[in-house]
Scaffold this motif. Structure first.
Motif, PDB file in Angstrom:
ATOM      1  N   GLY A   1       0.801  -1.222   0.000  1.00 31.57           N
ATOM      2  CA  GLY A   1       0.000   0.000   0.000  1.00 31.57           C
ATOM      3  C   GLY A   1       0.828   1.264   0.000  1.00 31.57           C
ATOM      4  N   TYR A   2       0.141   2.366  -0.191  1.00 25.85           N
ATOM      5  CA  TYR A   2       0.772   3.679  -0.301  1.00 25.85           C
ATOM      6  C   TYR A   2      -0.267   4.724   0.068  1.00 25.85           C
ATOM      7  CZ  TYR A   2      -1.908   3.621  -4.653  1.00 25.85           C
ATOM      8  OH  TYR A   2      -2.928   3.535  -5.556  1.00 25.85           O
ATOM      9  N   LEU A   3       0.189   5.939   0.274  1.00 26.76           N
ATOM     10  CA  LEU A   3      -0.728   7.043   0.568  1.00 26.76           C
ATOM     11  C   LEU A   3      -1.257   7.576  -0.759  1.00 26.76           C
ATOM     12  CD1 LEU A   3      -1.969   8.995   2.659  1.00 26.76           C
ATOM     13  CD2 LEU A   3       0.066  10.444   2.354  1.00 26.76           C
ATOM     14  N   SER A   4      -2.558   7.561  -0.930  1.00 24.10           N
ATOM     15  CA  SER A   4      -3.130   8.060  -2.187  1.00 24.10           C
ATOM     16  C   SER A   4      -3.794   9.411  -1.953  1.00 24.10           C
ATOM     17  CB  SER A   4      -4.119   7.055  -2.768  1.00 24.10           C
ATOM     18  OG  SER A   4      -5.153   6.817  -1.842  1.00 24.10           O
ATOM     19  N   TYR A   5      -4.295   9.992  -3.021  1.00 22.97           N
ATOM     20  CA  TYR A   5      -4.902  11.331  -2.930  1.00 22.97           C
ATOM     21  C   TYR A   5      -6.286  11.318  -3.545  1.00 22.97           C
ATOM     22  CZ  TYR A   5      -3.561  11.623  -7.849  1.00 22.97           C
ATOM     23  OH  TYR A   5      -3.439  11.366  -9.178  1.00 22.97           O
ATOM     24  N   TYR A   6      -7.032  12.356  -3.250  1.00 20.47           N
ATOM     25  CA  TYR A   6      -8.297  12.595  -3.935  1.00 20.47           C
ATOM     26  C   TYR A   6      -8.276  14.027  -4.479  1.00 20.47           C
ATOM     27  CZ  TYR A   6      -9.520  14.996   0.434  1.00 20.47           C
ATOM     28  OH  TYR A   6      -9.511  15.826   1.526  1.00 20.47           O
ATOM     29  N   GLY A   7      -9.184  14.293  -5.411  1.00 19.38           N
ATOM     30  CA  GLY A   7      -9.287  15.639  -5.982  1.00 19.38           C
ATOM     31  C   GLY A   7      -8.296  15.841  -7.109  1.00 19.38           C
ATOM     32  N   SER A   8      -8.323  17.036  -7.667  1.00 25.26           N
ATOM     33  CA  SER A   8      -7.391  17.330  -8.746  1.00 25.26           C
ATOM     34  C   SER A   8      -7.086  18.820  -8.776  1.00 25.26           C
ATOM     35  CB  SER A   8      -7.972  16.861 -10.086  1.00 25.26           C
ATOM     36  OG  SER A   8      -8.499  17.917 -10.814  1.00 25.26           O
ATOM     37  N   TYR A   9      -5.921  19.150  -9.304  1.00 27.01           N
ATOM     38  CA  TYR A   9      -5.550  20.559  -9.425  1.00 27.01           C
ATOM     39  C   TYR A   9      -6.513  21.290 -10.360  1.00 27.01           C
ATOM     40  CZ  TYR A   9      -1.114  20.015  -6.943  1.00 27.01           C
ATOM     41  OH  TYR A   9      -0.156  19.806  -5.977  1.00 27.01           O
ATOM     42  N   SER A  10      -7.179  20.545 -11.251  1.00 32.61           N
ATOM     43  CA  SER A  10      -8.097  21.178 -12.187  1.00 32.61           C
ATOM     44  C   SER A  10      -9.423  21.517 -11.528  1.00 32.61           C
ATOM     45  CB  SER A  10      -8.382  20.242 -13.367  1.00 32.61           C
ATOM     46  OG  SER A  10      -7.218  19.976 -14.073  1.00 32.61           O
ATOM     47  N   SER A  11      -9.934  20.596 -10.725  1.00 31.72           N
ATOM     48  CA  SER A  11     -11.357  20.674 -10.392  1.00 31.72           C
ATOM     49  C   SER A  11     -11.682  20.290  -8.950  1.00 31.72           C
ATOM     50  CB  SER A  11     -12.132  19.759 -11.345  1.00 31.72           C
ATOM     51  OG  SER A  11     -11.622  18.434 -11.257  1.00 31.72           O
TER      52      SER A  11
END
Ligand code: SF4
Length: 759
Positions: free
Chosen positions: A145-155
């Motif tokens: 596993g790893y640390l993931s992200y949500y969201g985006s720089y665009s939106s």
């Protein structure tokens, strides 16, 4: 590095069908003209008759891709850092050494810090269904596993805020349905350059030819405003909600709202339709009339002082949108990238509800606008056993103080992080520095080898971000591999990208090198499942076909290069909810369109109101800091780059030389002429670049086209002109998104710079 454009031997030209796989807003059919192992020309689809299907014609960017893939600076060998981190000094090494080093560091960081110590940052370069990031996610999932992200720089803001109103982000009608609109209002949306669906500008052109009025609300006289609109209404950045609030005020005062629609479908527009237990005065109507806690009627005069739009223009706009039906008020992504970007998203949805433009052909529900009809295309399976996520924007915090972070700092899926980030795998991305905020502060974090133990990257160039890599790998390009690519919303097709040429030098495909990395971690078999890359393509096609009867087999799809879904009619978001609400509630807690969100109310945060509101932004036009830095700085997209891709292309620089756009009045007050070298600065940094003096940006606002590569001199002045040298790292309150267009600056002509010739 010298690159031969033409190889010896076979000079017969063949044409290979592919697509563009850039983060550009479109997906087009590209024809690659190949001689030997060299692409000698790139043309586009021109051979489908309009009655059969709309052509997917490429823009100048993919058609200039040769200037990217054959650029003399393209890296063709694995590199390791030999200087201080960030200095950009590298030495050629073997793939074996590079992958051994990455494997050793992965094992060491996982064993000491666990999965929260390993982060795969947001990146959009070199995409596709089989991008390196896809494979790395699969491998890291198997690795623990790893640390993931949500969201985006665009939106980020629209993704986070829209569901509070509608319960979903899928609020968009099919693009061709815009032809049924009688009025189109584009708020901060520039599809002539941002594309936003390959044929969006084509539809707008047809619409205009049919006599439908198109209005652009934008601080800039964009290419869309200039070529497709009937009216341009300049607005100060960060103030869109003041405009929306005043439009709502006019509608209420003149009884133009569709009250029966609001009564039937909405929660919280007025005091008669509020959730239980909410004190009087907290409905949206009370807010705009000044009957709520702030006591301020949101009149057009009130909004004029904030937005810079004359009160009579606001009144006329409100009347027009309320009476010309159906109407589409479409928000671009730019306006939601500000300090309180969540508000504009929900503000637009309230106007759509007041004018009953939701769930009907020719209308537009506003909000995210992601396609309500999204044909299924399979993806590579991967499972991350670590549920913790952070906002894609908050990784610097997770490096500095990850162990202290909890939900109030953007963490989702866990109460908090168990470790700070210690290892970064930046694959095809320029968001570590260039496309993030406050470059000078971010630089200090990345340079510190105690904070970040190890950074591996892959790319085509030593970019501002890959300069910080300890190991830098040479990626294949989008025309050096087979791939499958989905379109941007809201199109109904999928493309097969055929490999045209072999990768240059020692550039390798992601599946190839990540399989080798998996082998070094003892995971080759579970990672590959014994499949070759083309086996995985077949897997994707087969899985896609399982859910799409009539989908072609692998060979046919590869040969055709495209599959188009055929539908009897355009898709209308929320059509069922509006036509038969009893049987089709909105997917919100109340089953209604939530103008008032109880979930937001319960947060009891003044910067996350339960109804959308104008909130005066820090570093907005009302901030006292304007005394020192009087100009609002934004960063617009142009046709010569896709984010930061192509910035180093001389060909594209010729198309549109990089310059800060400044209004003639602001320039005159500073004795600046077009072509002068200027310094744009604030407390966070200084950029030095040419000025473009123009009436195409409103007074009080300057814009530095985003994506230029940060290039500091020995004093730290950015000599190329990356807007993020100036922007602030301060996540938005609900989405934890990037507030890129909230930034105050001052400009001055550089000393010793004689006035240069206009360009
Ligand atoms: S950059 Fe995007 S819109 Fe332009 S040709 Fe490529 S895929 Fe199409």
């Amino acid at each position: 590095m010298k690159i031969e454009y033409l190889s010896e031997g076979d000079q017969e030209e063949r044409v290979v069908r592919s697509s563009g796989a850039l983060n550009c807003g479109g997906r087009c059919v590209l024809k690659l003209h190949v001689k030997g192992n060299t692409i000698v020309r790139i043309s586009t689809e021109d051979d489908i008759p309009e009655e059969k299907a709309l052509q997917l014609r490429g823009c100048l960017r993919c058609r200039a891709y040769r200037s990217h893939m054959y650029h003399p600076d393209r890296i063709q060998y694995p590199l390791k850092r030999i200087g201080k981190r960030g200095e950009g000094k590298f030495q050629r090494i073997t793939w074996e050494e590079a992958l051994n080093t990455i494997a050793e560091n992965l094992i060491a960081v996982r064993n000491e810090f666990g999965p929260d110590g390993i982060y795969l940052p947001y990146a959009t370069g070199n995409p596709g269904l089989i991008s390196e990031r896809t494979w790395m996610r699969r491998l890291l999932g198997l690795f623990g596993g790893y640390l993931s992200y949500y969201g985006s720089y665009s939106s980020a803001c629209t993704q986070a805020a829209t569901p509070y109103t509608y319960g979903t982000t899928a609020t968009g009608n099919s693009r061709e349905d815009i032809l049924n609109s009688k009025l189109v209002i584009l708020v901060g949306w520039n599809p002539a350059e941002m594309i936003s669906g390959t044929n969006t500008a084509y539809y707008l052109r047809k619409l205009r030819e049919s006599g439908t009025k198109i209005i652009c609300i934008d601080p800039m006289y964009s290419a869309t405003a200039a070529t497709l609109a009937d009216q341009w209404i300049p607005i100060r950045p960060t103030t869109d909600n003041a405009l929306f609030d005043a439009m709502a005020y006019v509608m209420v005062k003149e009884n133009l709202q569709d009250q029966s629609f609001l009564d039937r479908y909405c929660l919280g527009f007025d005091e008669e339709h509020m959730p239980e237990g909410i004190p009087y005065g907290n409905s949206y109507k009370s807010y705009v009339l000044g009957l709520g806690p702030d006591g301020i009627p949101k009149t057009p005069i009130w909004a004029e002082a904030i937005t810079g739009i004359p009160a009579e223009t606001i009144t006329a706009l409100a009347r027009e949108y309320a009476t010309v039906k159906p109407g589409a008020l479409i928000q671009g992504l730019g306006p939601q990238r500000h300090a309180y970007g969540e508000q504009i998203v929900r503000g637009g949805t309230v106007l759509a509800a007041m004018t009953s433009n939701i769930g009907i052909s020719g209308g537009w529900a506003s909000g995210s606008g992601y396609a309500a009809r999204d044909p299924f295309v399979a993806s590579i399976p991967s499972i991350n056993p670590n549920p913790a996520q952070i906002s894609m924007f908050c990784w610097p915090d997770a490096i500095l103080r990850g162990k202290e972070m909890g939900p109030e700092d953007s963490v989702r899926g866990a109460d908090g992080l168990k470790s700070n980030i210690k290892l970064l795998l930046n694959l095809g991305g320029n968001c570590l520095i260039n496309q993030h905020s406050d470059i000078n502060s971010t630089k200090k974090i990345l340079e510190d080898e105690e904070l970040v133990r190890f950074i591996a990257a892959s790319d085509h160039f030593i970019t501002p971000s890959t300069r910080f890599a300890d190991i830098l790998l040479p990626s294949d390009s989008m025309y050096e591999r087979d791939d499958i690519i989905k379109p941007w919303d809201p199109d109904d097709f999928v493309l097969f990208m055929n490999q045209a040429v072999k990768p240059l030098g020692e550039c390798r495909n992601g599946y190839d090198w990540i399989s080798d990395l998996a082998g070094k971690l003892g995971l080759r078999e579970p990672f590959t499942e014994g499949r070759t890359l083309s086996d995985w393509h077949r897997y994707l096609v087969d899985k896609t076909a399982e859910k799409n009867p009539g989908f072609p087999d692998y060979e046919t799809f590869k040969q055709q290069g495209i599959y188009r879904w055929e539908h009897a009619k355009p898709c209308i978001a929320f059509e069922a909810q509006i036509s038969d609400p009893e049987n089709n509630p909105f997917p919100t807690p109340s089953g209604k369109i939530e103008v008032f969100s109880k979930a937001l109310w319960e947060k009891q945060q003044s910067d996350i109101p339960a109804v959308p509101k104008y909130l005066s932004a820090w570093e907005g036009p009302e901030d006292e800091l304007t005394q020192e830095y009087p100009l609002q700085c934004i960063g617009h997209h142009t046709k010569r780059r896709v984010h930061s891709t192509f910035d180093n292309s001389e060909l594209m620089e010729e198309v549109e030389p990089h310059a800060v756009w400044i209004n003639t009045k602001d320039a005159e007050a500073r004795s600046i002429l077009s072509g002068d070298r200027v310094r744009v600065f604030n407390s966070r940094g200084i950029v030095s670049l040419a000025a473009k003096v123009t009436v195409r940006v409103m007074p009080g606002v300057v814009s530095i086209p985003q994506g230029a590569w940060w290039t500091p001199d020995e004093n730290g002045t950015d000599t190329r002109g990356c807007v993020n040298t100036l922007t602030k790292y301060q996540p938005t309150p609900l989405a934890f998104g990037n507030p890129s267009h909230t930034c105050l600056v001052q400009i001055e002509r550089e000393e010793n710079d004689e006035h240069a010739i206009d360009h």
